[in-house]
Motif scaffolding. Structure first.
Motif, PDB file in Angstrom:
ATOM      1  N   GLY A  76       0.789  -1.232   0.000  1.00  0.00           N
ATOM      2  CA  GLY A  76       0.000   0.000   0.000  1.00  0.00           C
ATOM      3  C   GLY A  76       0.821   1.282   0.000  1.00  0.00           C
ATOM      4  N   MET A  77       0.183   2.363  -0.452  1.00  0.00           N
ATOM      5  CA  MET A  77       0.828   3.671  -0.486  1.00  0.00           C
ATOM      6  C   MET A  77       1.084   4.213   0.914  1.00  0.00           C
ATOM      7  SD  MET A  77       1.717   4.649  -3.418  1.00  0.00           S
ATOM      8  CE  MET A  77       2.102   6.342  -2.953  1.00  0.00           C
ATOM      9  N   ASP A  78       0.357   3.716   1.905  1.00  0.00           N
ATOM     10  CA  ASP A  78       0.575   4.192   3.273  1.00  0.00           C
ATOM     11  C   ASP A  78       1.999   3.870   3.739  1.00  0.00           C
ATOM     12  OD1 ASP A  78      -0.637   1.509   3.096  1.00  0.00           O
ATOM     13  OD2 ASP A  78      -0.308   1.444   5.262  1.00  0.00           O
ATOM     14  N   ILE A  79       2.547   2.757   3.266  1.00  0.00           N
ATOM     15  CA  ILE A  79       3.924   2.384   3.623  1.00  0.00           C
ATOM     16  C   ILE A  79       4.909   3.369   2.985  1.00  0.00           C
ATOM     17  CG2 ILE A  79       5.683   0.589   3.448  1.00  0.00           C
ATOM     18  CD1 ILE A  79       3.475  -0.241   5.318  1.00  0.00           C
ATOM     19  N   VAL A  80       4.667   3.697   1.731  1.00  0.00           N
ATOM     20  CA  VAL A  80       5.524   4.666   1.028  1.00  0.00           C
ATOM     21  C   VAL A  80       5.493   6.012   1.746  1.00  0.00           C
ATOM     22  CG1 VAL A  80       5.862   5.910  -1.142  1.00  0.00           C
ATOM     23  CG2 VAL A  80       5.169   3.500  -1.187  1.00  0.00           C
ATOM     24  N   GLU A  81       4.303   6.443   2.133  1.00  0.00           N
ATOM     25  CA  GLU A  81       4.156   7.738   2.809  1.00  0.00           C
ATOM     26  C   GLU A  81       4.873   7.748   4.156  1.00  0.00           C
ATOM     27  OE1 GLU A  81      -0.053   8.148   2.827  1.00  0.00           O
ATOM     28  OE2 GLU A  81      -0.162   8.494   0.654  1.00  0.00           O
ATOM     29  N   HIS A  82       4.779   6.636   4.906  1.00  0.00           N
ATOM     30  CA  HIS A  82       5.514   6.534   6.183  1.00  0.00           C
ATOM     31  C   HIS A  82       7.017   6.650   5.941  1.00  0.00           C
ATOM     32  CE1 HIS A  82       2.401   5.897   9.053  1.00  0.00           C
ATOM     33  NE2 HIS A  82       2.030   4.696   8.646  1.00  0.00           N
ATOM     34  N   ALA A  83       7.517   5.926   4.920  1.00  0.00           N
ATOM     35  CA  ALA A  83       8.956   5.938   4.630  1.00  0.00           C
ATOM     36  C   ALA A  83       9.432   7.340   4.262  1.00  0.00           C
ATOM     37  CB  ALA A  83       9.269   4.950   3.503  1.00  0.00           C
ATOM     38  N   LYS A  84       8.650   8.044   3.454  1.00  0.00           N
ATOM     39  CA  LYS A  84       9.017   9.408   3.066  1.00  0.00           C
ATOM     40  C   LYS A  84       9.012  10.355   4.266  1.00  0.00           C
ATOM     41  CE  LYS A  84       7.507   9.273  -1.783  1.00  0.00           C
ATOM     42  NZ  LYS A  84       6.497   9.775  -2.755  1.00  0.00           N
ATOM     43  N   ALA A  85       8.010  10.225   5.124  1.00  0.00           N
ATOM     44  CA  ALA A  85       7.926  11.089   6.305  1.00  0.00           C
ATOM     45  C   ALA A  85       9.081  10.800   7.268  1.00  0.00           C
ATOM     46  CB  ALA A  85       6.584  10.883   7.008  1.00  0.00           C
ATOM     47  N   PHE A  86       9.440   9.516   7.393  1.00  0.00           N
ATOM     48  CA  PHE A  86      10.558   9.127   8.250  1.00  0.00           C
ATOM     49  C   PHE A  86      11.858   9.724   7.698  1.00  0.00           C
ATOM     50  CE2 PHE A  86      14.043   6.196   9.313  1.00  0.00           C
ATOM     51  CZ  PHE A  86      13.902   6.089  10.687  1.00  0.00           C
ATOM     52  N   ALA A  87      12.012   9.657   6.375  1.00  0.00           N
ATOM     53  CA  ALA A  87      13.210  10.199   5.726  1.00  0.00           C
ATOM     54  C   ALA A  87      13.270  11.723   5.871  1.00  0.00           C
ATOM     55  CB  ALA A  87      13.231   9.814   4.247  1.00  0.00           C
ATOM     56  N   ALA A  88      12.111  12.371   5.830  1.00  0.00           N
ATOM     57  CA  ALA A  88      12.079  13.826   5.990  1.00  0.00           C
ATOM     58  C   ALA A  88      12.583  14.239   7.369  1.00  0.00           C
ATOM     59  CB  ALA A  88      10.661  14.334   5.766  1.00  0.00           C
ATOM     60  N   GLU A  89      12.339  13.388   8.358  1.00  0.00           N
ATOM     61  CA  GLU A  89      12.775  13.688   9.727  1.00  0.00           C
ATOM     62  C   GLU A  89      14.209  13.244   9.993  1.00  0.00           C
ATOM     63  OE1 GLU A  89      10.477  12.520  13.069  1.00  0.00           O
ATOM     64  OE2 GLU A  89       8.598  13.349  12.290  1.00  0.00           O
ATOM     65  N   ASN A  90      14.603  12.107   9.405  1.00  0.00           N
ATOM     66  CA  ASN A  90      15.878  11.493   9.763  1.00  0.00           C
ATOM     67  C   ASN A  90      16.915  11.482   8.649  1.00  0.00           C
ATOM     68  OD1 ASN A  90      15.250  10.199  12.580  1.00  0.00           O
ATOM     69  ND2 ASN A  90      13.482   9.688  11.290  1.00  0.00           N
ATOM     70  N   GLY A  91      16.512  11.852   7.441  1.00  0.00           N
ATOM     71  CA  GLY A  91      17.456  11.821   6.327  1.00  0.00           C
ATOM     72  C   GLY A  91      17.954  10.417   6.077  1.00  0.00           C
ATOM     73  N   ASP A  92      19.248  10.314   5.721  1.00  0.00           N
ATOM     74  CA  ASP A  92      19.819   9.006   5.377  1.00  0.00           C
ATOM     75  C   ASP A  92      20.578   8.367   6.540  1.00  0.00           C
ATOM     76  OD1 ASP A  92      21.995  10.602   5.596  1.00  0.00           O
ATOM     77  OD2 ASP A  92      22.784  10.217   3.579  1.00  0.00           O
ATOM     78  N   ARG A  93      20.365   8.859   7.762  1.00  0.00           N
ATOM     79  CA  ARG A  93      21.173   8.379   8.893  1.00  0.00           C
ATOM     80  C   ARG A  93      20.991   6.885   9.174  1.00  0.00           C
ATOM     81  NH1 ARG A  93      18.388  10.449  14.496  1.00  0.00           N
ATOM     82  NH2 ARG A  93      19.881   8.948  15.303  1.00  0.00           N
ATOM     83  N   TYR A  94      19.860   6.296   8.707  1.00  0.00           N
ATOM     84  CA  TYR A  94      19.625   4.873   8.970  1.00  0.00           C
ATOM     85  C   TYR A  94      19.953   3.994   7.764  1.00  0.00           C
ATOM     86  CZ  TYR A  94      17.373   5.985  13.401  1.00  0.00           C
ATOM     87  OH  TYR A  94      17.131   6.417  14.687  1.00  0.00           O
ATOM     88  N   VAL A  95      20.384   4.606   6.662  1.00  0.00           N
ATOM     89  CA  VAL A  95      20.671   3.812   5.462  1.00  0.00           C
ATOM     90  C   VAL A  95      21.805   2.831   5.714  1.00  0.00           C
ATOM     91  CG1 VAL A  95      21.514   3.908   3.072  1.00  0.00           C
ATOM     92  CG2 VAL A  95      19.779   5.553   3.860  1.00  0.00           C
ATOM     93  N   ASP A  96      22.849   3.285   6.388  1.00  0.00           N
ATOM     94  CA  ASP A  96      24.004   2.423   6.637  1.00  0.00           C
ATOM     95  C   ASP A  96      24.009   1.811   8.038  1.00  0.00           C
ATOM     96  OD1 ASP A  96      25.131   2.815   4.079  1.00  0.00           O
ATOM     97  OD2 ASP A  96      25.864   4.791   4.708  1.00  0.00           O
ATOM     98  N   ALA A  97      22.909   2.013   8.779  1.00  0.00           N
ATOM     99  CA  ALA A  97      22.820   1.402  10.112  1.00  0.00           C
ATOM    100  C   ALA A  97      22.590  -0.101   9.963  1.00  0.00           C
ATOM    101  CB  ALA A  97      21.676   2.035  10.897  1.00  0.00           C
ATOM    102  N   ASP A  98      22.822  -0.856  11.057  1.00  0.00           N
ATOM    103  CA  ASP A  98      22.538  -2.292  10.967  1.00  0.00           C
ATOM    104  C   ASP A  98      21.025  -2.477  10.817  1.00  0.00           C
ATOM    105  OD1 ASP A  98      21.341  -3.281  13.823  1.00  0.00           O
ATOM    106  OD2 ASP A  98      22.767  -1.624  14.107  1.00  0.00           O
ATOM    107  N   ALA A  99      20.636  -3.603  10.221  1.00  0.00           N
ATOM    108  CA  ALA A  99      19.241  -3.828   9.840  1.00  0.00           C
ATOM    109  C   ALA A  99      18.295  -3.740  11.036  1.00  0.00           C
ATOM    110  CB  ALA A  99      19.106  -5.189   9.159  1.00  0.00           C
TER     111      ALA A  99
END
Length: 562
Positions: free
Chosen positions: A208-231
């Motif tokens: 669903g699009m709700d997952i995409v919207e959550h991911a975008k909102a999370f990225a807006a707050e946190n940027g890429d700081r979790y991209v290279d974090a452990d899973a």
């Protein structure tokens, strides 16, 4: 909290027992014990308001023809000072009883005295009941099935409250287990896709699009700081961000639907406090488990289930049913509810006996758990199954449904049929302002009475107590039939509560509205002679109150103007 149908029935039983007692005392019949007799309300009112088979069941012990016994019973009847006017014998020995004007007057007066509490009973004796319903996974929006479950569960809780139970409403938040892992995976992929190419979303993930919207909102707050974090860190952060928002969304959307829960119970608490594994330990210590292929199995077949099932997988992780067992143990033992009622989809048919088997093995009375299995709902538009919301173009969810139709219509329509029947929700009918729309039809009857009362009040004419003398003014069958049906409300509430069937109340309101319209069309109120007008006005006020109480129980508005 008067139930005048029950009071009349109980009084009639005493009248009959008194008559038979006098027959025995006089030697007219032998002193033999008799089987319990029935007192029923005939469908055909020409057969009386109540009928009994007392003479029929006495035929064998009294060694006499039923009709002869009926004649003797009638000879010893004492009706003076009772609700009953007369009695007559029908057929081979049935006895029909007719209520007096005093009873009909008391019905109307009772409604006007009890006002907003009329219909309530004390049948439940204050027993504690927990109704759990909807309990949608907090990983996405609620669908139309949840909309039906919400209306049925909430109205069932209200119904039980009116029947004298101490009721609590509960939402079970599945915030642990496989669906949360899938939620985390879906969020993680959508988040990583914002920063990396070639990250594929698994087929079994949430699309669903709700997952995409959550991911975008999370990225807006946190940027890429979790991209290279452990899973684990990344997934935990995403779930910690999105899950509370989904839960708040559930609360908001259900609140709009007029549903307020007493408790939002989190599955995760059962894992955190050790309740889940404690269930496994209890069953193991009781000798009701065995090991096979590295997994722990429960001997469910020893307790009536169709097959044994796994409690703990070979990897040491409990299966989904164990937290459910722990949750129901918590309801019935830890919190001590007298009854737990779950409103579930029909796909849980096989799950229920397994759950009950586990509770029985744990020493819990499994009859304290009742499950209302709800069949599918089909949303119809123009005679076809509607897949998308007309307004938003999105799949029809609870939210999009309430954008298209009034909340009153949703709550009323979803309770038009028993939960165990398939239901076609007609979107076109739900918004139609005509007598074809049942909720509009009922609300119009309420508004019509309010208008009548308001207009007469402006002329200084108010409803008054309905005396026996005023009751004598009633000569039309529509008047008597309307009073009879008003009197049925407490009985309908008790019956509906017994069968966990709120649809009885929607059907009651439709029939009451129909009987009122018939009465109003046949019997003038405003232009009647003063005494008759006073009597009919009291009846109108009582009808309005009975309608308002039934609708209020369903949390449906009672408009005074339409």
């Amino acid at each position: 909290m008067a139930n005048l149908i029950k009071q009349a029935s109980d009084q009639l039983r005493e009248i009959l027992l008194g008559s038979m007692g006098r027959l025995v005392a006089s030697g007219a019949v032998p002193p033999e014990p008799v089987s319990d007799f029935k007192i029923e309300i005939p469908a055909d009112k020409s057969h009386g308001d109540f009928a009994t088979n007392a003479a029929m069941v006495c035929a064998k012990p009294f060694r006499m023809a039923p009709r002869a016994i009926a004649e003797k019973i009638l000879g010893e009847l004492v009706l003076e000072g009772t609700y009953f006017d007369r009695a007559e014998i029908a057929g081979p020995g049935f006895i029909n009883f007719f209520l007096s004007p005093r009873w009909f007057a008391q019905v109307v007066n009772t409604v006007l005295e009890e006002t907003g509490t009329y219909g309530r009973t004390d049948t439940g004796e204050g027993k504690r009941v927990l109704v759990e319903f909807v309990s949608a996974n907090p990983t996405g929006p609620m669908h139309v099935g949840n909309a039906r479950g919400g209306a049925i569960g909430d109205c069932l809780a209200s119904l039980l409250d009116w029947a004298g139970y101490q009721v609590e409403r509960e939402f079970y938040i599945n915030d642990a287990g496989n669906q949360i892992e899938k939620f985390a995976t879906s969020l993680e992929v959508r988040y990583l896709q914002l920063y990396r190419d070639g990250v594929e979303l698994p087929e079994d993930a949430y699309q669903g699009m709700d997952i995409v919207e959550h991911a975008k909102a999370f990225a807006a707050e946190n940027g890429d700081r979790y991209v290279d974090a452990d899973a684990k860190t990344r997934r935990d952060a995403l779930v910690a961000y999105a899950l509370p928002k989904n839960i708040e969304g559930l609360k908001r959307d259900l609140g709009k639907y007029r549903i307020q829960y007493d408790t939002w119970f989190r599955e995760s608490t059962l894992h955190a406090d050790g309740s889940v594994m404690e269930i496994v330990r209890k069953l193991r210590d009781s000798g009701y488990t065995y090991e096979q292929d590295g997994a722990t199995w429960f001997k469910a077949t020893e307790f009536g289930a169709d097959k044994d099932f796994v409690l703990v997988r070979s990897n040491g992780i409990p299966t989904y049913v164990v937290p459910d067992i722990a949750y129901h143990y918590n309801k019935l033992v830890t919190r001590g509810f007298d009854k737990a009622i779950d409103v579930l989809g029909a796909d849980h048919h096989g799950y229920v006996p397994r759950l009950k088997a586990a509770l029985t093995a744990l020493g819990v009375d499994a009859s304290k758990l009742d499950v209302v299995l709800m069949q599918m709902v089909f949303v119809m538009r123009n005679g076809q199954v509607a897949k998308l919301s007309k307004r938003s173009g999105k799949a029809i969810t609870l939210v999009t449904l309430l954008e298209e139709i009034p909340i009153d219509a949703a709550r009323f329509f979803f309770n038009l049929r028993e939960a165990n029947s398939h239901f076609e929700f007609d979107l076109d009918l739900a918004v139609e302002k005509s007598s074809q729309n049942p909720v509009y039809y009922v609300q119009y009857a309420h508004a019509r009475i309010c208008s009548l009362l308001r207009n007469l009040a402006e002329e200084g004419i108010q409803p008054t107590e309905l005396t026996g003398e005023l009751m004598q003014q009633f000569t039309q069958p529509q008047e008597i039939e309307l009073i009879r049906y008003i009197a049925m409300l407490p009985q309908e509430i008790d019956t509906a509560a017994k069968h966990y069937d709120p649809s009885r109340i929607t059907k009651y309101t439709v029939e009451l509205a129909t009987l009122f319209h018939k009465f109003y069309d046949a019997c003038t109120v405003k232009n009647a002679e003063p005494q008759l007008r006073a009597a009919r006005l009291a009846l109108c006020a009582a009808t309005r109150q009975a309608l308002a109480n039934a609708l209020t129980m369903l949390k449906i508005t009672c408009p005074e103007k339409m």
